[in-house]
Every structure is written in structure tokens, then in C-alpha cells.
Scaffold this active site. Structure first.
Site, PDB file in Angstrom:
ATOM      1  CG  ASP A   1      -2.015   1.170   0.775  1.00 20.34           C
ATOM      2  OD1 ASP A   1      -3.281   0.564   1.036  1.00 20.34           O
ATOM      3  OD2 ASP A   1      -2.572   2.117   1.195  1.00 20.34           O
ATOM      4  CB  ILE A   2       0.712   4.368  -1.953  1.00 19.46           C
ATOM      5  CG1 ILE A   2       2.431   5.211  -2.868  1.00 19.46           C
ATOM      6  CG2 ILE A   2      -0.612   5.287  -1.925  1.00 19.46           C
ATOM      7  CD1 ILE A   2       1.856   6.126  -3.583  1.00 19.46           C
TER       8      ILE A   2
ATOM      9  CG  ASN B   1     -12.406  -0.772   3.784  1.00 25.31           C
ATOM     10  OD1 ASN B   1     -12.417  -1.227   5.205  1.00 25.31           O
ATOM     11  ND2 ASN B   1     -11.107   0.350   3.449  1.00 25.31           N
TER      12      ASN B   1
ATOM     13  N   GLY C   1     -16.015   2.795   3.691  1.00 23.00           N
ATOM     14  CA  GLY C   1     -14.796   3.724   3.270  1.00 23.00           C
ATOM     15  C   GLY C   1     -13.957   2.762   2.176  1.00 23.00           C
ATOM     16  CD  GLN C   2     -14.905  -0.691  -2.932  1.00 26.66           C
ATOM     17  OE1 GLN C   2     -15.925  -0.655  -2.342  1.00 26.66           O
ATOM     18  NE2 GLN C   2     -14.150  -1.057  -4.187  1.00 26.66           N
TER      19      GLN C   2
ATOM     20  CG  HIS D   1      -8.993  -2.883  -2.616  1.00 26.90           C
ATOM     21  ND1 HIS D   1      -9.513  -1.987  -2.893  1.00 26.90           N
ATOM     22  CD2 HIS D   1      -8.393  -1.732  -0.713  1.00 26.90           C
ATOM     23  CE1 HIS D   1      -9.933  -0.920  -3.175  1.00 26.90           C
ATOM     24  NE2 HIS D   1      -9.227  -0.843  -1.529  1.00 26.90           N
TER      25      HIS D   1
ATOM     26  CG  HIS E   1      -6.458  -3.028   2.670  1.00 31.17           C
ATOM     27  ND1 HIS E   1      -5.855  -1.932   2.552  1.00 31.17           N
ATOM     28  CD2 HIS E   1      -7.493  -2.826   2.831  1.00 31.17           C
ATOM     29  CE1 HIS E   1      -6.398  -0.918   2.876  1.00 31.17           C
ATOM     30  NE2 HIS E   1      -7.800  -1.713   1.652  1.00 31.17           N
TER      31      HIS E   1
HETATM   32  P1  5GP Z   1      -9.919   1.451   0.537  1.00 28.38           P
HETATM   33  O1  5GP Z   1      -9.918   2.541   1.564  1.00 28.38           O
HETATM   34  O2  5GP Z   1     -10.237   1.459  -1.215  1.00 28.38           O
HETATM   35  O3  5GP Z   1      -9.810   0.154   0.541  1.00 28.38           O
HETATM   36  O4  5GP Z   1      -8.282   1.267   0.220  1.00 28.38           O
HETATM   37  C1  5GP Z   1      -7.653   2.042  -1.123  1.00 28.38           C
HETATM   38  C2  5GP Z   1      -6.145   1.495  -0.519  1.00 28.38           C
HETATM   39  O5  5GP Z   1      -5.575   1.741  -2.312  1.00 28.38           O
HETATM   40  C3  5GP Z   1      -5.250   3.194   0.529  1.00 28.38           C
HETATM   41  O6  5GP Z   1      -4.738   2.479   1.680  1.00 28.38           O
HETATM   42  C4  5GP Z   1      -4.550   3.633  -0.423  1.00 28.38           C
HETATM   43  O7  5GP Z   1      -3.361   4.182   0.313  1.00 28.38           O
HETATM   44  C5  5GP Z   1      -4.410   2.699  -1.549  1.00 28.38           C
HETATM   45  N1  5GP Z   1      -4.128   2.894  -2.720  1.00 28.38           N
HETATM   46  C6  5GP Z   1      -4.193   4.592  -3.439  1.00 28.38           C
HETATM   47  N2  5GP Z   1      -3.534   4.720  -4.442  1.00 28.38           N
HETATM   48  C7  5GP Z   1      -2.364   3.516  -4.357  1.00 28.38           C
HETATM   49  C8  5GP Z   1      -1.051   4.536  -5.605  1.00 28.38           C
HETATM   50  O8  5GP Z   1      -1.564   4.710  -6.342  1.00 28.38           O
HETATM   51  N3  5GP Z   1      -0.872   2.485  -4.864  1.00 28.38           N
HETATM   52  C9  5GP Z   1      -0.620   1.549  -3.966  1.00 28.38           C
HETATM   53  N4  5GP Z   1       0.369   1.308  -3.925  1.00 28.38           N
HETATM   54  N5  5GP Z   1      -2.189   1.767  -3.514  1.00 28.38           N
HETATM   55  C10 5GP Z   1      -2.819   2.988  -3.101  1.00 28.38           C
END
Ligand code: 5GP
Length: 121
Positions: A33-34, A91, A97-98, A104, A106
Site C-alpha cells: 500500500d502506498i 472495504n 470506506g472504499q 482489494h 488489505h
Molecule cells: P480502500 O479505502 O479503497 O479500501 O483502500 C484503498 C487503498 O489503496 C488505500 O489504503 C490507499 O493507500 C491505497 N492506494 C491508493 N492509491 C494507491 C496507489 O497508487 N498505489 C498503491 N500502492 N496504493 C494505493
């Protein structure tokens, strides 16, 4: 929600933007994750166009569903998360919180992870 082929994870799958890959097979890609929320924070995504676990489990071929979840377990073992444990989380939608509309999972590890669900704001 319709799948947006220009979401950030679709771009990662196409190789349009880079990621730090930790695992890849025919069904899944796993990468760091970034913005990590734990010492280990890896995302596992299917190599197919699904928004969330809802359309994935309703529409994906059985081979893809099995292959994807096998990959999640493989990544967790590869990262050494079996002991002392870890958390997996998906999420879904706005209350969930998606942020990225590509399924994906986590994987968090490397420290005690605290509350399972944050208190409401
Ligand atoms: P969500 O909130 O949709 O469950 O999680 C999305 C996740 O994607 C977040 O933890 C966010 O830090 C990660 N993320 C968003 N953009 C990027 C990216 O460009 N590269 C990577 N490696 N992770 C990302």
C-alpha cells in the site's frame, strides 16, 4: 456501481503506473500500500474487473474465486504473517470506506492491530 476501467488499480494491473509487487500469479497481484497503516500493509487484487466482493462472488468464475483467495493465503504466508497473526479487511462502498473501486483485500501485520472497527465519528 459499474466498474471504472480507469481506477488506480486497473492502471496498476495494466502497468500504466508502478507498484511494489510482492506476489503475482494468473489470478492476483499483491503489492505494498502506498500509505501503509501498519508495518506490513499489502493489497491483494484480482486480475479481473470487479468492484467489490459483491460482484466478484456473484459473477466471477469459480476458478477465479478460488485462485484469488488462494493467492491471499499465499501472500500472507509469504509475508510471514501466520505468527503472531494479522488482519485481512475489505472495504465496500461509502460506509465501508472504499476509496478504490476495484476489489482489494488489505493485509495488515507487524504490530498489535487494536480495535477491529473504529468508533463512529
Ligand atoms: P480502500 O479505502 O479503497 O479500501 O483502500 C484503498 C487503498 O489503496 C488505500 O489504503 C490507499 O493507500 C491505497 N492506494 C491508493 N492509491 C494507491 C496507489 O497508487 N498505489 C498503491 N500502492 N496504493 C494505493
Amino acid at each position: 456501481m459499474a466498474y471504472d476501467p480507469n481506477n488506480i488499480f486497473a492502471k496498476i494491473l495494466r502497468g500504466d503506473i508502478p507498484c511494489k509487487t510482492v506476489y503475482e500469479d494468473d489470478f492476483a497481484l499483491a503489492f505494498h500500500d502506498i500509505n501503509p497503516q501498519a508495518p506490513i500493509h499489502v493489497l491483494v487484487i484480482p486480475k479481473a474487473a470487479y468492484v467489490s466482493i459483491l460482484d466478484f462472488t456473484a459473477e466471477a468464475p469459480a476458478e477465479m474465486i478460488a485462485g484469488f483467495f488462494r493467492a491471499v493465503g499465499t501472500v500472507a504466508r509469504q509475508l510471514g504473517l501466520e505468527e503472531p497473526g494479522f488482519r485481512m479487511l475489505a472495504n465496500i462502498g461509502s460506509d465501508g470506506g472504499q476509496e478504490v473501486p476495484h476489489l482489494h483485500i488489505h493485509l495488515f501485520g507487524g504490530r498489535k492491530l487494536g480495535r477491529m472497527v473504529a468508533k463512529a465519528d
